[in-house]
Design a protein around this motif. Sequence first.
Motif, PDB file in Angstrom:
ATOM      1  N   ALA A   1     -12.458 -29.493  52.692  1.00 43.25           N
ATOM      2  CA  ALA A   1     -13.003 -29.497  51.342  1.00 43.25           C
ATOM      3  C   ALA A   1     -11.867 -29.409  50.325  1.00 43.25           C
ATOM      4  O   ALA A   1     -10.815 -28.844  50.587  1.00 43.25           O
ATOM      5  N   VAL A   2     -12.109 -29.965  49.156  1.00 36.05           N
ATOM      6  CA  VAL A   2     -11.137 -29.920  48.078  1.00 36.05           C
ATOM      7  C   VAL A   2     -11.448 -28.716  47.209  1.00 36.05           C
ATOM      8  O   VAL A   2     -12.566 -28.543  46.742  1.00 36.05           O
ATOM      9  N   ASN A   3     -10.452 -27.877  47.013  1.00 41.66           N
ATOM     10  CA  ASN A   3     -10.610 -26.713  46.156  1.00 41.66           C
ATOM     11  C   ASN A   3     -10.063 -27.065  44.779  1.00 41.66           C
ATOM     12  O   ASN A   3      -8.848 -27.132  44.577  1.00 41.66           O
TER      13      ASN A   3
END
Length: 60
Positions: free
Chosen positions: A24-26
């Motif tokens: 996932a992209v934070n």
Amino acid sequence: MGFGSYDESEQENQNRDEDEDVEAVNVHENETDGDVAFESNKSTDELVDQLQHMKGDDDE
């Protein structure tokens, strides 16, 4: 098929492997407060004059 039509069979049975290791992209990872500081040897009047000169260049 007419313009804008689609084949409904293409929309069915779309296999999605949700068990994949997807990272996932934070979006908050590199967040900052946005504080900026600088020092200048010019007075406020000199800076305002320079800004007015820069604004005047757009009119030409």
